[in-house]
Design a protein around this motif. Structure first.
Motif, PDB file in Angstrom:
ATOM      1  N   SER A   2       0.758  -1.090  -0.409  1.00  0.00           N
ATOM      2  CA  SER A   2      -0.204  -0.242  -0.212  1.00  0.00           C
ATOM      3  C   SER A   2       0.863   0.970   0.110  1.00  0.00           C
ATOM      4  O   SER A   2       1.783   1.012   0.730  1.00  0.00           O
ATOM      5  N   LYS A  55      -0.192   8.131  -1.228  1.00  0.00           N
ATOM      6  CA  LYS A  55       0.283   9.142  -2.055  1.00  0.00           C
ATOM      7  C   LYS A  55       0.535  10.480  -1.867  1.00  0.00           C
ATOM      8  O   LYS A  55      -0.311  11.052  -1.107  1.00  0.00           O
ATOM      9  N   TYR A  96       6.436   2.119 -11.209  1.00  0.00           N
ATOM     10  CA  TYR A  96       5.276   2.460 -12.369  1.00  0.00           C
ATOM     11  C   TYR A  96       5.803   2.095 -14.023  1.00  0.00           C
ATOM     12  O   TYR A  96       4.883   2.190 -14.993  1.00  0.00           O
ATOM     13  N   MET A 134       4.145  11.440  -8.460  1.00  0.00           N
ATOM     14  CA  MET A 134       3.859  10.725  -6.934  1.00  0.00           C
ATOM     15  C   MET A 134       5.880  10.589  -6.720  1.00  0.00           C
ATOM     16  O   MET A 134       6.259  10.653  -5.230  1.00  0.00           O
ATOM     17  N   ARG A 161      -7.942  -2.920  -1.838  1.00  0.00           N
ATOM     18  CA  ARG A 161      -8.950  -3.403  -3.030  1.00  0.00           C
ATOM     19  C   ARG A 161     -10.277  -2.490  -2.852  1.00  0.00           C
ATOM     20  O   ARG A 161     -10.061  -1.457  -3.430  1.00  0.00           O
ATOM     21  N   THR A 207     -10.396   3.222  -9.323  1.00  0.00           N
ATOM     22  CA  THR A 207      -9.541   4.321  -9.330  1.00  0.00           C
ATOM     23  C   THR A 207      -9.265   5.384  -9.626  1.00  0.00           C
ATOM     24  O   THR A 207      -9.183   6.622  -9.203  1.00  0.00           O
ATOM     25  N   ARG A 241     -11.227   6.508  -1.210  1.00  0.00           N
ATOM     26  CA  ARG A 241     -11.161   7.689  -2.789  1.00  0.00           C
ATOM     27  C   ARG A 241     -12.157   8.432  -3.100  1.00  0.00           C
ATOM     28  O   ARG A 241     -12.034   9.211  -3.140  1.00  0.00           O
ATOM     29  N   HIS A 283      -1.938   3.244  -3.558  1.00  0.00           N
ATOM     30  CA  HIS A 283      -2.419   2.652  -4.274  1.00  0.00           C
ATOM     31  C   HIS A 283      -1.952   1.844  -3.800  1.00  0.00           C
ATOM     32  O   HIS A 283      -1.805   1.277  -1.955  1.00  0.00           O
ATOM     33  N   ASP A 335      -2.651  -4.819  -6.672  1.00  0.00           N
ATOM     34  CA  ASP A 335      -3.547  -5.614  -8.278  1.00  0.00           C
ATOM     35  C   ASP A 335      -3.438  -7.059  -8.221  1.00  0.00           C
ATOM     36  O   ASP A 335      -4.917  -7.637  -8.758  1.00  0.00           O
ATOM     37  N   GLU A 364       6.370  -5.406  -5.147  1.00  0.00           N
ATOM     38  CA  GLU A 364       6.417  -4.250  -5.803  1.00  0.00           C
ATOM     39  C   GLU A 364       6.726  -4.064  -3.890  1.00  0.00           C
ATOM     40  O   GLU A 364       7.696  -3.359  -3.746  1.00  0.00           O
TER      41      GLU A 364
END
Ligand code: CMP
Length: 138
Positions: free
Chosen positions: A6, A9, A49, A65, A85, A91, A102, A115, A118, A126
């Motif tokens: 996670s 941002k 990314y 970012m 998620r 998104t 979000r 973020h 996925d 990641e």
């Protein structure tokens, strides 16, 4: 038990809502297994990314970012990837469900507060990108 990455941002850090975001994870059964705050360079954001490098938004995403500190976390728990998620929401915050991070905090599809990995393969890449094995404690 599953792990996921996670990121809070730069917009989440600027809005001073680190605690609100972490509380949602903890209240919903996810455990913070590792955590650190860093400022990513543009090239570190570009490598992270890399799968999006052909997308038209790649330049602005990596600029954003690297525009301020981010909080990196490994979250652990049952179905951690999907649970994270679900808690984040879609998104695009305009399409995110009520009660998601979000929907409640994000301003746009780019400045979308968090973020999350996925899938299992992505999570493994990641987490390894930011944390050594010794730093992940659950
Ligand atoms: P994230 O989950 O970090 O994964 C890739 C990011 O790219 C995504 O969240 C968004 O912040 C960003 N993104 C995805 N689609 C778009 C888009 N159409 N325009 C701008 N940014 C996007």
């Amino acid at each position: 038990m599953e792990r996921t990455l996670s990121i809070i941002k730069p917009d989440g850090v600027r809005k001073n809502i680190i605690g609100d975001v972490v509380k949602r994870f903890e209240k919903n059964g996810l455990k913070v297994a590792a955590m650190k705050m860093v400022s990513l360079s543009k090239s570190e954001a570009e490598c992270f990314y890399a799968v999006h490098r052909e997308r038209p938004f790649f330049g602005s995403l990596t600029e954003f970012m690297s525009s301020g500190p981010v909080v990196l976390m490994v979250l652990a728990g049952e179905n951690a990837i999907q649970k994270n998620r679900d808690l984040m929401g879609a998104t695009d915050p305009k399409k995110a469900a009520t009660g998601t991070i979000r929907k409640d905090f994000a301003d746009s599809i780019e400045s979308n507060i968090v973020h999350g990995s996925d899938g299992a393969e992505t999570a493994s890449f990641e987490i390894g990108y930011f944390f050594s094995g010794l730093e992940v404690l659950a």
